[in-house]
Design a protein around this motif. Structure first.
Motif, PDB file in Angstrom:
ATOM      1  N   MET A 163       0.820  -1.040  -0.032  1.00 58.49           N
ATOM      2  CA  MET A 163       0.000   0.060  -0.090  1.00 58.49           C
ATOM      3  C   MET A 163       0.945   1.219   0.023  1.00 58.49           C
ATOM      4  SD  MET A 163      -3.549  -0.811   2.292  1.00 58.49           S
ATOM      5  CE  MET A 163      -2.665  -1.631   3.517  1.00 58.49           C
ATOM      6  N   THR A 164       1.907   1.163   0.712  1.00 63.74           N
ATOM      7  CA  THR A 164       2.893   2.228   0.983  1.00 63.74           C
ATOM      8  C   THR A 164       3.425   2.798  -0.520  1.00 63.74           C
ATOM      9  OG1 THR A 164       3.379   1.644   3.011  1.00 63.74           O
ATOM     10  CG2 THR A 164       4.991   3.295   1.931  1.00 63.74           C
ATOM     11  N   ALA A 165       3.947   1.615  -1.051  1.00 71.13           N
ATOM     12  CA  ALA A 165       4.566   1.874  -2.633  1.00 71.13           C
ATOM     13  C   ALA A 165       3.325   2.286  -3.636  1.00 71.13           C
ATOM     14  CB  ALA A 165       5.256   0.786  -3.011  1.00 71.13           C
ATOM     15  N   TRP A 166       2.552   1.696  -3.816  1.00 68.60           N
ATOM     16  CA  TRP A 166       1.301   1.743  -4.876  1.00 68.60           C
ATOM     17  C   TRP A 166       0.477   2.980  -4.585  1.00 68.60           C
ATOM     18  CZ3 TRP A 166      -4.059   1.814  -5.549  1.00 68.60           C
ATOM     19  CH2 TRP A 166      -4.426   1.518  -6.762  1.00 68.60           C
ATOM     20  N   MET A 167       0.351   3.229  -3.271  1.00 67.57           N
ATOM     21  CA  MET A 167      -0.850   4.155  -2.999  1.00 67.57           C
ATOM     22  C   MET A 167      -0.063   5.588  -3.291  1.00 67.57           C
ATOM     23  SD  MET A 167      -3.121   3.208   0.016  1.00 67.57           S
ATOM     24  CE  MET A 167      -4.245   1.528   0.064  1.00 67.57           C
ATOM     25  N   ALA A 168       1.296   5.643  -2.835  1.00 70.55           N
ATOM     26  CA  ALA A 168       1.899   6.902  -2.989  1.00 70.55           C
ATOM     27  C   ALA A 168       2.391   7.249  -4.539  1.00 70.55           C
ATOM     28  CB  ALA A 168       3.260   7.034  -2.106  1.00 70.55           C
ATOM     29  N   TRP A 169       2.725   6.120  -5.118  1.00 75.49           N
ATOM     30  CA  TRP A 169       3.022   6.230  -6.484  1.00 75.49           C
ATOM     31  C   TRP A 169       1.578   6.873  -7.379  1.00 75.49           C
ATOM     32  CZ3 TRP A 169       7.659   5.832  -8.756  1.00 75.49           C
ATOM     33  CH2 TRP A 169       7.696   5.741 -10.325  1.00 75.49           C
TER      34      TRP A 169
END
Length: 348
Positions: free
Chosen positions: A146-152
């Motif tokens: 979630m950290t990677a995908w949502m921020a991207w």
């Protein structure tokens, strides 16, 4: 059923401004027991914990009484179980929110069994329609993912094809997913990590340039491969300084973590003037603020990508709560064999 030991991983001693101390900061307490068949649920449900993740952010919660956590999450309580990302299975239930056999993921006490009053905020019933490993919901399909995908999605959207992206701590659970997201958008990816094995590993995930920052100069690599259009920062301090010095005009930076400052509290950065000179935009990332907006789309898309093999992940599994120290230190130092450390606590 006779009572069984309900081991707990408790917060024993704040490390202060020094490093995490194995065998002292956290200890396993085996003094508690639980009767799984008769323990009072009071309208709630009983979970058996299967997996726990020793995520780096937990270091920021290991502070003394009365001291604020380093991140916007309640700090650990001395003498109590730490609260960590976990997956468990429901073994008894007195609530309509969950049924026996459901799998739950979220921040939970690190112990063998947990009684919860209900499906609280932050706890999710895992649907797992694509039948990926349950432990993936602590990594690529969980908080790290979630950290990677949502921020991207939030800060980058779709990157311009051919953009140069630099990812620090690129072989970790978050960084390795960012590498893959950037490659899916057609970017050139520079990846730094801390060992030769992890350099080879992140190249398998698609990084165009990967290097061991302990043996190669970050500045020299970025001199050759930059300038940077996007920088994903998991480290802070010297690596952030190097990225600032090698940023392109109108570059975008995502500040996800400052792992180099967790123990020393020294987050000194010297090249901040480059933010002005190059019109750099820097985004501070607190994934909790993005979850309400992006969670439904994340759980629709990411497990499917994993099941189809379009997004890869690798785990290093440890056995039992007593292995937490090794798993956590390996995660913080970047020495585990895999992007994600998973502690196996129980079985179904």
């Amino acid at each position: 059923m006779a009572p069984v030991t309900n081991s707990r991983l408790i917060f024993n001693s704040p490390p202060g401004d020094g490093p995490f101390e194995p065998g002292k900061t956290l200890v396993v307490d085996n003094s508690h027991s639980i009767d799984v068949d008769t323990v009072a649920l009071d309208g709630g449900f009983l979970l058996k914990i299967l997996f726990v993740a020793p995520d780096p952010y937990l270091r920021g919660l290991m502070v003394g009484p009365g001291q604020p956590a380093l991140i916007d999450v309640p700090p650990f309580i001395l003498g109590e179980s730490i609260i960590a990302p976990s997956v468990g299975v429901v073994v008894r239930s007195e609530t309509g929110d969950v049924k026996v056999g459901d799998h739950i993921c979220g921040a939970l006490p690190a112990q063998n069994y947990v009684v919860k009053p209900g499906l609280e905020a932050g706890l999710l019933v895992i649907q797992n329609q694509y039948n990926i490993p349950l432990s993936a919901y602590l990594g690529v399909a969980g908080l790290a993912g979630m950290t990677a995908w949502m921020a991207w999605k939030e800060f980058i959207g779709t990157a311009k094809k051919g953009s140069t992206v630099f990812v620090s701590t690129a072989a970790g659970a978050v960084g390795s997913f960012v590498v893959q997201l950037a490659k899916l958008d057609g970017c050139k990816v520079i990846a730094s990590t801390g060992s030769a094995d992890r350099v080879a590993y992140i190249k398998e995930f698609g990084a165009d340039v990967a290097f061991n920052y302990k043996e190669e100069s970050t500045d020299e690599v970025l001199d050759k491969e930059g300038p940077l259009d996007i920088y994903w920062d998991n480290v802070g301090t010297k690596t952030l300084d190097s990225a600032l010095a090698h940023a392109a005009t109108n570059a975008r930076f995502i500040s996800c973590g400052m792992i180099s400052a967790y123990d020393t509290r020294d987050a000194t950065v010297k090249n901040l003037l480059q933010l002005i000179a190059k019109s750099i935009t820097i985004y501070g990332l607190n994934v909790a603020t993005l979850i309400p907006k992006w969670a439904a789309e994340f759980f629709t898309e990411v497990p499917k990508l994993v099941a189809e093999g379009k997004v890869k992940f690798k785990e290093h599994r440890f056995e039992g709560l007593a292995s937490f120290d090794d798993a956590f230190v390996g995660t913080m130092n970047g020495t585990i064999n895999g992007t994600k450390a998973i502690i196996v606590v129980g079985s179904e």
